[in-house]
Design a protein around this motif. Structure first.
Motif, PDB file in Angstrom:
ATOM      1  N   UNK A  26       0.825  -1.210   0.000  1.00 12.98           N
ATOM      2  CA  UNK A  26       0.000   0.000   0.000  1.00 12.98           C
ATOM      3  C   UNK A  26       0.858   1.258   0.000  1.00 12.98           C
ATOM      4  N   UNK A  27       1.923   1.238   0.822  1.00 11.89           N
ATOM      5  CA  UNK A  27       2.722   2.453   0.964  1.00 11.89           C
ATOM      6  C   UNK A  27       4.144   2.080   1.365  1.00 11.89           C
ATOM      7  N   UNK A  28       5.106   2.813   0.819  1.00 13.83           N
ATOM      8  CA  UNK A  28       6.512   2.664   1.215  1.00 13.83           C
ATOM      9  C   UNK A  28       7.104   4.061   1.323  1.00 13.83           C
ATOM     10  N   UNK A  29       7.703   4.322   2.510  1.00 19.34           N
ATOM     11  CA  UNK A  29       8.381   5.606   2.675  1.00 19.34           C
ATOM     12  C   UNK A  29       9.257   5.553   3.914  1.00 19.34           C
ATOM     13  N   UNK A  32       9.892   2.404   5.818  1.00 22.08           N
ATOM     14  CA  UNK A  32       8.752   1.658   6.322  1.00 22.08           C
ATOM     15  C   UNK A  32       7.876   1.230   5.150  1.00 22.08           C
ATOM     16  N   UNK A  33       7.132   0.145   5.379  1.00 22.16           N
ATOM     17  CA  UNK A  33       6.179  -0.265   4.353  1.00 22.16           C
ATOM     18  C   UNK A  33       4.914  -0.782   5.017  1.00 22.16           C
ATOM     19  N   UNK A  34       3.809  -0.546   4.331  1.00 26.06           N
ATOM     20  CA  UNK A  34       2.501  -0.991   4.797  1.00 26.06           C
ATOM     21  C   UNK A  34       1.919  -1.890   3.730  1.00 26.06           C
ATOM     22  N   UNK A  35       1.418  -3.055   4.160  1.00 25.71           N
ATOM     23  CA  UNK A  35       0.728  -3.913   3.220  1.00 25.71           C
ATOM     24  C   UNK A  35      -0.556  -4.424   3.837  1.00 25.71           C
ATOM     25  N   UNK A  36      -1.511  -4.735   2.972  1.00 25.77           N
ATOM     26  CA  UNK A  36      -2.785  -5.301   3.397  1.00 25.77           C
ATOM     27  C   UNK A  36      -2.810  -6.748   2.939  1.00 25.77           C
ATOM     28  N   UNK A  37      -3.156  -7.626   3.870  1.00 26.09           N
ATOM     29  CA  UNK A  37      -3.288  -9.041   3.565  1.00 26.09           C
ATOM     30  C   UNK A  37      -4.780  -9.384   3.638  1.00 26.09           C
ATOM     31  N   UNK A  38      -5.424  -9.638   2.506  1.00 27.52           N
ATOM     32  CA  UNK A  38      -6.856  -9.947   2.526  1.00 27.52           C
ATOM     33  C   UNK A  38      -7.151 -11.257   3.252  1.00 27.52           C
ATOM     34  N   UNK A  39      -8.193 -11.253   4.082  1.00 26.30           N
ATOM     35  CA  UNK A  39      -8.668 -12.460   4.750  1.00 26.30           C
ATOM     36  C   UNK A  39      -9.828 -12.990   3.923  1.00 26.30           C
ATOM     37  N   UNK A  58      -5.729  -7.847   7.131  1.00 24.98           N
ATOM     38  CA  UNK A  58      -4.656  -7.682   8.102  1.00 24.98           C
ATOM     39  C   UNK A  58      -3.751  -6.580   7.565  1.00 24.98           C
ATOM     40  N   UNK A  59      -3.603  -5.495   8.326  1.00 26.11           N
ATOM     41  CA  UNK A  59      -2.718  -4.401   7.933  1.00 26.11           C
ATOM     42  C   UNK A  59      -1.392  -4.605   8.655  1.00 26.11           C
ATOM     43  N   UNK A  60      -0.307  -4.744   7.897  1.00 28.66           N
ATOM     44  CA  UNK A  60       1.028  -4.981   8.467  1.00 28.66           C
ATOM     45  C   UNK A  60       1.923  -3.788   8.171  1.00 28.66           C
ATOM     46  N   UNK A  61       2.405  -3.159   9.234  1.00 30.64           N
ATOM     47  CA  UNK A  61       3.327  -2.034   9.096  1.00 30.64           C
ATOM     48  C   UNK A  61       4.718  -2.508   9.503  1.00 30.64           C
TER      49      UNK A  61
END
Length: 146
Positions: A26-29, A32-39, A58-61
């Motif tokens: 979702x985002x990298x800066x 750091x990076x943020x990703x969403x893992x669909x359930x 699941x939002x993983x930062x």
């Protein structure tokens, strides 16, 4: 000198197996990076039983200090037809969990429901022992007993 207080006990409550799709960046800066893992579904067994409903995530930062924040939001439909909202937070500090690289981490699940027979979920404190695999995450949920 005072003695340490007695440790609370843990009582096994149930296991959640949340099926997942691959993560979506979702985002990298700033390191750091943020990703969403669909359930996409799953199961619940133990003191409650039912199915994990598709549509949660699941939002993983991945933090630049090496820590990992996990926030999962999804819902369960019990075999009795009751609905349980789940918010499960996890945090892994660098070096605090040697097995974290293998997908093992601790979490603090919280539950909401209007089901009269499941109000104990909304009134107690729980901890989760979670393990992430490629296709699913398994969370063993324990009630904290004072």
């Amino acid at each position: 000198m005072t003695s340490a207080p007695a440790l609370p006990e843990l009582a096994y409550a149930f296991t959640i197996v949340a099926e997942v799709d691959p993560g979506l960046p979702i985002e990298r800066r700033a390191g750091e990076s943020l990703e969403i893992i669909p359930i996409t579904g799953g199961s619940v067994s133990g003191r409650i039983s039912g199915t994990v409903q598709p549509g949660g995530a699941d939002w993983c930062l991945y933090r630049n200090d090496g820590a990992l924040n996990v926030e999962a939001r999804y819902w369960i439909r019990t075999d009795d037809g009751d609905v349980v909202d789940v918010v499960n937070l996890g945090r892994i500090a660098p070096g605090s969990a040697p097995d974290a690289a293998d997908g093992l981490f601790m979490s603090t699940p919280q539950f909401r429901t209007t089901a009269p027979g499941l109000q104990w979920l909304t009134q107690r404190v729980f901890v989760g022992r979670a393990e992430a695999f490629g296709t699913h995450t398994t969370i063993d949920v324990f009630e904290v007993v004072a």
